[in-house]
Design a protein around this motif. Sequence first.
Motif, mmCIF file in Angstrom:
data_model
loop_
_atom_site.group_PDB
_atom_site.id
_atom_site.type_symbol
_atom_site.label_atom_id
_atom_site.label_comp_id
_atom_site.label_asym_id
_atom_site.label_seq_id
_atom_site.Cartn_x
_atom_site.Cartn_y
_atom_site.Cartn_z
ATOM 1 N N LEU A 391 7.854 -58.513 -29.504
ATOM 2 C CA LEU A 391 6.486 -58.844 -29.129
ATOM 3 C C LEU A 391 5.810 -57.672 -28.421
ATOM 4 O O LEU A 391 6.369 -57.073 -27.501
ATOM 5 N N LYS A 392 4.603 -57.381 -28.862
ATOM 6 C CA LYS A 392 3.853 -56.262 -28.296
ATOM 7 C C LYS A 392 2.445 -56.736 -27.910
ATOM 8 O O LYS A 392 1.663 -57.136 -28.778
ATOM 9 N N VAL A 393 2.171 -56.732 -26.612
ATOM 10 C CA VAL A 393 0.828 -57.083 -26.138
ATOM 11 C C VAL A 393 -0.088 -55.905 -26.426
ATOM 12 O O VAL A 393 0.168 -54.780 -25.969
ATOM 13 N N VAL A 394 -1.173 -56.127 -27.186
ATOM 14 C CA VAL A 394 -2.038 -55.017 -27.610
ATOM 15 C C VAL A 394 -3.425 -55.082 -26.985
ATOM 16 O O VAL A 394 -4.251 -54.194 -27.219
ATOM 17 N N THR A 395 -3.707 -56.130 -26.200
ATOM 18 C CA THR A 395 -5.021 -56.271 -25.573
ATOM 19 C C THR A 395 -4.948 -55.936 -24.089
ATOM 20 O O THR A 395 -3.864 -55.834 -23.509
ATOM 21 N N LYS A 396 -6.120 -55.779 -23.485
ATOM 22 C CA LYS A 396 -6.174 -55.486 -22.062
ATOM 23 C C LYS A 396 -5.629 -56.650 -21.249
ATOM 24 O O LYS A 396 -4.999 -56.448 -20.213
ATOM 25 N N ARG A 397 -5.893 -57.852 -21.724
ATOM 26 C CA ARG A 397 -5.381 -59.019 -21.014
ATOM 27 C C ARG A 397 -4.076 -59.471 -21.640
ATOM 28 O O ARG A 397 -3.988 -59.658 -22.861
ATOM 29 N N ALA A 398 -3.052 -59.638 -20.822
ATOM 30 C CA ALA A 398 -1.773 -60.163 -21.293
ATOM 31 C C ALA A 398 -1.837 -61.691 -21.302
ATOM 32 O O ALA A 398 -2.543 -62.292 -20.474
ATOM 33 N N PRO A 399 -1.122 -62.320 -22.202
ATOM 34 C CA PRO A 399 -1.130 -63.789 -22.231
ATOM 35 C C PRO A 399 -0.395 -64.361 -21.024
ATOM 36 O O PRO A 399 0.527 -63.741 -20.481
ATOM 37 N N SER A 400 -0.817 -65.532 -20.604
ATOM 38 C CA SER A 400 -0.090 -66.246 -19.551
ATOM 39 C C SER A 400 1.232 -66.757 -20.119
ATOM 40 O O SER A 400 1.441 -66.764 -21.337
ATOM 41 N N ASP A 401 2.097 -67.204 -19.243
ATOM 42 C CA ASP A 401 3.368 -67.770 -19.705
ATOM 43 C C ASP A 401 3.137 -68.971 -20.626
ATOM 44 O O ASP A 401 3.829 -69.146 -21.631
ATOM 45 N N GLU A 402 2.145 -69.792 -20.257
ATOM 46 C CA GLU A 402 1.850 -70.977 -21.060
ATOM 47 C C GLU A 402 1.313 -70.579 -22.427
ATOM 48 O O GLU A 402 1.697 -71.152 -23.461
ATOM 49 N N GLU A 403 0.425 -69.572 -22.443
ATOM 50 C CA GLU A 403 -0.107 -69.108 -23.728
ATOM 51 C C GLU A 403 1.005 -68.522 -24.607
ATOM 52 O O GLU A 403 1.036 -68.758 -25.819
ATOM 53 N N MET A 404 1.908 -67.758 -23.990
ATOM 54 C CA MET A 404 2.994 -67.165 -24.761
ATOM 55 C C MET A 404 3.898 -68.245 -25.350
ATOM 56 O O MET A 404 4.314 -68.170 -26.515
ATOM 57 N N ARG A 405 4.176 -69.273 -24.550
ATOM 58 C CA ARG A 405 4.990 -70.376 -25.057
ATOM 59 C C ARG A 405 4.329 -71.026 -26.256
ATOM 60 O O ARG A 405 4.971 -71.273 -27.290
ATOM 61 N N ASP A 406 3.026 -71.285 -26.156
ATOM 62 C CA ASP A 406 2.331 -71.938 -27.253
ATOM 63 C C ASP A 406 2.188 -71.023 -28.463
ATOM 64 O O ASP A 406 2.219 -71.491 -29.614
ATOM 65 N N MET A 407 2.035 -69.721 -28.217
ATOM 66 C CA MET A 407 1.944 -68.802 -29.351
ATOM 67 C C MET A 407 3.248 -68.759 -30.143
ATOM 68 O O MET A 407 3.238 -68.735 -31.375
ATOM 69 N N LEU A 408 4.364 -68.728 -29.445
ATOM 70 C CA LEU A 408 5.652 -68.720 -30.141
ATOM 71 C C LEU A 408 5.862 -70.031 -30.900
ATOM 72 O O LEU A 408 6.435 -70.040 -31.997
ATOM 73 N N PHE A 409 5.402 -71.122 -30.315
ATOM 74 C CA PHE A 409 5.449 -72.415 -31.008
ATOM 75 C C PHE A 409 4.617 -72.352 -32.287
ATOM 76 O O PHE A 409 5.087 -72.723 -33.379
ATOM 77 N N ALA A 410 3.378 -71.897 -32.171
ATOM 78 C CA ALA A 410 2.481 -71.818 -33.328
ATOM 79 C C ALA A 410 3.029 -70.865 -34.383
ATOM 80 O O ALA A 410 2.881 -71.102 -35.592
ATOM 81 N N TRP A 411 3.671 -69.794 -33.938
ATOM 82 C CA TRP A 411 4.230 -68.815 -34.870
ATOM 83 C C TRP A 411 5.338 -69.443 -35.729
ATOM 84 O O TRP A 411 5.411 -69.194 -36.936
ATOM 85 N N ARG A 412 6.184 -70.253 -35.117
ATOM 86 C CA ARG A 412 7.240 -70.921 -35.873
ATOM 87 C C ARG A 412 6.646 -71.854 -36.938
ATOM 88 O O ARG A 412 7.164 -71.953 -38.040
ATOM 89 N N VAL A 413 5.574 -72.533 -36.568
ATOM 90 C CA VAL A 413 4.933 -73.437 -37.528
ATOM 91 C C VAL A 413 4.277 -72.634 -38.650
ATOM 92 O O VAL A 413 4.420 -72.974 -39.845
ATOM 93 N N ALA A 414 3.571 -71.563 -38.297
ATOM 94 C CA ALA A 414 2.853 -70.762 -39.295
ATOM 95 C C ALA A 414 3.789 -70.219 -40.361
ATOM 96 O O ALA A 414 3.399 -70.047 -41.526
ATOM 97 N N LYS A 415 5.024 -69.964 -39.989
ATOM 98 C CA LYS A 415 6.029 -69.478 -40.946
ATOM 99 C C LYS A 415 6.219 -70.444 -42.104
ATOM 100 O O LYS A 415 6.594 -70.043 -43.208
ATOM 101 N N HIS A 416 5.916 -71.721 -41.898
ATOM 102 C CA HIS A 416 6.158 -72.756 -42.900
ATOM 103 C C HIS A 416 4.874 -73.343 -43.475
ATOM 104 O O HIS A 416 4.912 -74.376 -44.148
ATOM 105 N N VAL A 417 3.754 -72.689 -43.224
ATOM 106 C CA VAL A 417 2.464 -73.116 -43.767
ATOM 107 C C VAL A 417 2.111 -72.181 -44.918
ATOM 108 O O VAL A 417 2.278 -70.968 -44.815
ATOM 109 N N LYS A 418 1.610 -72.759 -46.020
ATOM 110 C CA LYS A 418 1.275 -71.931 -47.178
ATOM 111 C C LYS A 418 0.169 -70.929 -46.811
ATOM 112 O O LYS A 418 -0.826 -71.268 -46.170
ATOM 113 N N SER A 419 0.337 -69.701 -47.271
ATOM 114 C CA SER A 419 -0.638 -68.635 -46.993
ATOM 115 C C SER A 419 -1.946 -68.898 -47.756
ATOM 116 O O SER A 419 -1.915 -69.443 -48.858
ATOM 117 N N ASN A 420 -3.062 -68.480 -47.190
ATOM 118 C CA ASN A 420 -3.234 -67.908 -45.860
ATOM 119 C C ASN A 420 -3.087 -69.005 -44.810
ATOM 120 O O ASN A 420 -3.664 -70.067 -44.950
#
Length: 518
Positions: A391-420
């Motif tokens: 994981l690489k934070v690329v913005t000036k603002r880093a995500p909060s712990d809660e945001e990071m948790r939810d992003m990793l959750f969403a990322w796992r789901v996105a892996k199984h959703v048809k593109s785009n």
Amino acid sequence: MADQPIARALISVSDKTGLIEFAKGLARHKVRILSTGGSAKALKEAGIAVTEVSDHTGFPEIMDGRVKTLHPTIHGGVLAKRDDNKHRMAMETHGIDPIDMVVVNLYPFVETVASGKGYDDCIENIDIGGPALIRAAAKNHANVTVVTDPAEYGSVLEAMDANGGATTGELRGFLAREAYARTAAYDSAISDWLAEQQGEEWPKRITVASRRKSVLRYGENPHQKAAIYYRAGDRRKGVARAEQIQGKELSFNNLNDADAAFELVSEFKEPTVVIVKHANPCGVASAEKLVEAWEPALTCDPVSAFGGIVAVNRPLDAKTAEKLTELFLEVVVAPEVSEEAQAVLKAKQNLRVLATGGMPDPADAGTIVRSISGGLLIQGRDNGVLADSDLKVVTKRAPSDEEMRDMLFAWRVAKHVKSNAIVYARGNATVGIGAGQMSRVDSARIAASKSADQQGTAGSVVASDAFFPFADGLMTAVGAGATAAIQPGGSMRDEEVIKAADDAGIAMVFTGMRHFRH
């Protein structure tokens, strides 16, 4: 082909399931039995008259049993055409007796490999004499009955009972076809294993050996025929080998959707509920208890959830089962289903309930096979799992712990959703999913619009299965209320997209890994 009386049978089996009962049935029809090694010993101990192959051929078993049935007296007895004068004369000249039935199942090569045994043990479990006998008997099925599976014993004895000790040509033809399929699958497993041992990822020739589990009513549509097969040697826990506890017959679409749901739910360590419709998730949530994950998963898109497929990654309990029965569902998949849950689910007699016996590891290797006109596309399973170091934070603002948790959750789901694919998540639950659109912007809009009637996407995070090629897709998500984004990165316009994120005050993380799913 005419009926063929069975006077002499050769039995040499590794799997002795049902052997004694079958041999007793043959003895009832006065069949003389030839046998080898452990098979002969088992039959003798059961009081069944047996002639050792070595006594029949006049040649001993040698080389630790590697050479025992590879003898002209055996193969001549199997291959001889009964209605050919030259063949009969050759048999008389060389003292060869006809063998009318060959009962052989093969050394357990696949099981030996699966058990983790070493190279030498696997080599020793490559059967040579068995496949040779099977192929010889199958070739001469006009005269010889070949039996390669204990499951076939009953039908063979039934045929003999009905035909005065003979088998029908129709049965012999069927058994011959099964025999060649069995030796083909066996050789395929050996070839695949040798390629693996030699570090050959994509061998010059490949076969996909599978065994039919059942014929389905039809395919995706009623005018299409279909069946389900499971792949030899693939022990991955999942829908193909699941036990159906209750419900109507499974359809092609049921199985396809159930597989999609179960593979997704395996990505999560926490108790998780996944709802799938047409192979795409329409609601996913994790909680401390399975029953607590149901409502947030359903809330994401209750309209699509109607008639959907549900998968869970914990043994299904009665309280969760009660929740599931409140909605019309097609299939429920779980690693286990408690007796109490089964009692609850019986109220929905048509509901198909599958128990897989365990969860697959999303990081396991494996292959996925897809047919195209005139060929096959084969690729490794998408077993990419993010580590913190990816994981690489690329913005000036880093995500909060809660945001990071939810992003990793969403990322796992996105892996199984048809593109785009675009996934909004908040509080360990999806709040909007956009799937299968030609434009990533449209996926972002659809995901937000479907959520608007429920809980909305304000304060959520957003995951994209591939990079945002322009800032417009990201800004659509920002307009929907997303406060942080996770995406692979790698676009030639990454700097433009990062600047847009900074201008909007949101946090963004690059993963360096994409998850296209077509």
